[in-house]
Enzyme design. Structure first.
Site, PDB file in Angstrom:
ATOM      1  N   CYS A 180      -5.363   8.872   8.721  1.00 12.53           N
ATOM      2  CA  CYS A 180      -5.342   8.547   9.879  1.00 12.53           C
ATOM      3  C   CYS A 180      -5.448   9.431  10.882  1.00 12.53           C
ATOM      4  CB  CYS A 180      -4.263   7.314  10.650  1.00 12.53           C
ATOM      5  SG  CYS A 180      -4.650   5.716   9.832  1.00 12.53           S
TER       6      CYS A 180
ATOM      7  N   VAL B 116       2.603  18.405   7.357  1.00 13.81           N
ATOM      8  CA  VAL B 116       3.298  18.208   5.605  1.00 13.81           C
ATOM      9  C   VAL B 116       4.115  20.164   5.789  1.00 13.81           C
ATOM     10  CG1 VAL B 116       1.334  17.288   4.730  1.00 13.81           C
ATOM     11  CG2 VAL B 116       1.062  19.904   4.314  1.00 13.81           C
ATOM     12  N   ASP B 117       4.987  19.815   6.814  1.00 17.95           N
ATOM     13  CA  ASP B 117       5.888  21.435   6.219  1.00 17.95           C
ATOM     14  C   ASP B 117       6.521  21.340   6.017  1.00 17.95           C
ATOM     15  OD1 ASP B 117       3.919  22.689   8.153  1.00 17.95           O
ATOM     16  OD2 ASP B 117       4.969  22.927   9.833  1.00 17.95           O
TER      17      ASP B 117
ATOM     18  N   LYS C  12       0.626  -1.354   0.178  1.00 15.08           N
ATOM     19  CA  LYS C  12      -0.141  -0.195  -0.274  1.00 15.08           C
ATOM     20  C   LYS C  12       0.549   1.147   0.326  1.00 15.08           C
ATOM     21  CE  LYS C  12      -2.311   3.020   3.479  1.00 15.08           C
ATOM     22  NZ  LYS C  12      -2.175   3.422   4.747  1.00 15.08           N
ATOM     23  N   ASN C  13       1.988   1.468   0.953  1.00 15.96           N
ATOM     24  CA  ASN C  13       2.488   2.848   1.317  1.00 15.96           C
ATOM     25  C   ASN C  13       3.727   2.881  -0.176  1.00 15.96           C
ATOM     26  OD1 ASN C  13       1.436   3.416   3.619  1.00 15.96           O
ATOM     27  ND2 ASN C  13       3.454   1.892   5.015  1.00 15.96           N
TER      28      ASN C  13
ATOM     29  N   ASP D  78       4.508   1.159  11.690  1.00 15.22           N
ATOM     30  CA  ASP D  78       3.681   0.691  11.443  1.00 15.22           C
ATOM     31  C   ASP D  78       4.257  -1.114  11.803  1.00 15.22           C
ATOM     32  OD1 ASP D  78       3.132   2.481   9.767  1.00 15.22           O
ATOM     33  OD2 ASP D  78       3.305   2.647   7.872  1.00 15.22           O
TER      34      ASP D  78
ATOM     35  N   ILE E  49       8.578   7.705  15.870  1.00 14.34           N
ATOM     36  CA  ILE E  49       8.152   8.633  15.499  1.00 14.34           C
ATOM     37  C   ILE E  49       6.808   9.203  14.647  1.00 14.34           C
ATOM     38  CG2 ILE E  49       7.741   7.877  12.561  1.00 14.34           C
ATOM     39  CD1 ILE E  49      10.216   6.897  13.269  1.00 14.34           C
TER      40      ILE E  49
END
Length: 426
Positions: free
Chosen positions: A118, A125-126, A22-23, A310, A332
């Site tokens: 999520c 998103v800087d 998926k990622n 994850d 993280i």
């Protein structure tokens, strides 16, 4: 609303095929915006998230041919009819934000909603925006949208990320393929999915070196071409099934597993007393645990090649049954222990202290109704349910469908007593 009913206590035995990642798939799909030629992806996972992204791409003018149930997806962005990604679609999934860079690189402008996905901490998103600005984009944030313009095109830049960010590394790499000159990314993320994206982009005509290392160099080209590309196997799905087999006990072989990408997880499972036979040449991982007690193991999540965030929730579910006390530190993301109180409903002994969870193993988990709060948390409850005594009901599994393909079918084929039902929460 769908839910899963799991009757625990059955060991797992059999083989499980690993789906496409998926990622990786979400970034590969966005790459279609960089070319006016068709792209075909094979081993594409059928997930809520990949389908959401396909719908967004259609809104932008991409022709999408992806039959239900098929793992082959055709994308053709010959003519873009829009460079606006609306809130109604981007809010469903954070990775949708990655259309911004490719749209600006190809069209010179774009308007993209700030992302959803999520609910795991701030996840800003800087870094994405700083990188695009360094490449010459003029950015404004207005009413929840990022408006970007680079009328004369993006320009190569030397970008040193202040923190390691998978999303920012991938996003910048996508945009830089069509920039004028060379872009150098320092302190770049090293995840296997970044290497996968670079392989695909290079196949399309990009000039990227260093993917998988902290320094990535991208020499901009005039145009990219179409290609056919196979999505890499999902290391998170493989790791999840490995932990499910370890928790429930039994003998399970994962086929098509990305063995080299799972070194940290394999090491931790072995440390916990699980027998793991990994064959990189055959792309298989065999997990065995037949009555052997689990040992408590501590860990900290880290960027690749460390233990992946994850898989943190899944490993915590496994440690609830281990002999001793394990300390799990999340480095993280913030607020990524939302599964802890739900695991406690099954009898787990977990104390959360900031970014740290102390897990004291118990002899037995007991079934209860639980609620999924995010993608990885939801599957940790499934793992715990497989080992618990009685019938566990996992509610709100729409989170699960965002990232796992046919989970109940794959587990059921190995002897798990698991069933999807519709209706009110229980």
């Amino acid at each position: 609303m769908d839910r899963l009913h799991i009757i625990g206590g059955s060991p797992l035995s059999g083989r499980i095929p690993v789906s496409g990642a998926k990622n990786s798939a979400l970034k590969l799909m966005v790459a279609c915006l960089l070319t006016d030629q068709p792209i075909e992806f094979t081993n594409m996972p059928n997930l809520a998230d990949t389908r959401f992204l396909a719908q967004l791409l259609e809104t932008l003018g991409v022709e999408v041919y992806w039959p239900r149930g098929s793992s082959t997806c055709h994308l053709n962005a010959a003519e873009l009819k829009s460079t606006i990604a609306p809130y109604e679609q981007v809010r469903k999934m954070r990775a949708s934000f990655n259309v911004l860079g490719p749209l600006v690189a190809r069209s010179g402008h774009a308007t993209v909603s700030l992302p959803g996905g999520c609910a795991i901490g701030a996840r800003p998103v800087d870094l994405h925006l700083q990188a695009l600005e360094a490449m010459g984009a003029d950015l404004r944030v207005e009413q929840g949208y990022v408006k970007a313009a680079a009328i004369h095109g993006l320009k190569g830049a030397h970008i040193n990320f202040s923190t390691v960010s998978v999303g920012a590394t991938e996003h910048t790499m996508l945009a830089a393929t069509l920039a004028k000159g060379e872009t150098i990314l320092e302190n770049a993320a090293r995840e296997p999915e970044i290497e996968d994206l670079a392989h695909c982009l290079n196949q399309m005509g990009a000039q990227i070196t260093g993917a998988g290392t902290p320094i990535i160099r991208i020499k901009g080209v005039e145009a990219l071409k179409g290609t056919t590309y196979s999505v890499m196997p999902d290391r998170i799905e493989a790791g999840t099934f490995a932990m499910a087999a370890a928790a429930a006990g039994g003998d399970v072989t994962l086929d098509g597993a990305p063995v080299a990408a799972l070194g940290a997880m394999i090491a931790k499972l072995r440390e916990a007393g699980v027998t793991v036979d990994a064959d990189e040449a055959a792309s298989t991982i065999r997990i065995r645990r037949n009555g052997t007690p689990l040992k408590a193991v501590s860990l900290s999540t880290q960027p690749h090649p460390g233990f992946p965030t994850d898989l943190q929730a899944q490993f915590m579910a496994l440690m609830t049954l281990a002999s001793g006390t394990s300390i799990i530190r999340e480095t993280i993301f913030e607020n990524r222990f939302m599964h802890a109180p739900e695991l406690a409903r099954l009898g787990a002994d977990i104390t959360v202290r900031g970014q740290e969870a102390v897990v004291k193993g118990v002899a037995q988990l007991t079934a209860a109704p639980v609620m999924a709060t995010d993608l990885r948390a939801s599957v940790s409850l499934v793992i715990a349910g497989l080992a618990a005594q009685g019938e566990t009901v996992v509610n709100r599994i729409y989170h699960l469908d965002r990232g796992f393909e046919r989970l109940e079918e794959k587990l059921g084929a190995c002897g798990a007593r698991i069933e999807r039902r519709s209706g009110e929460e229980e």
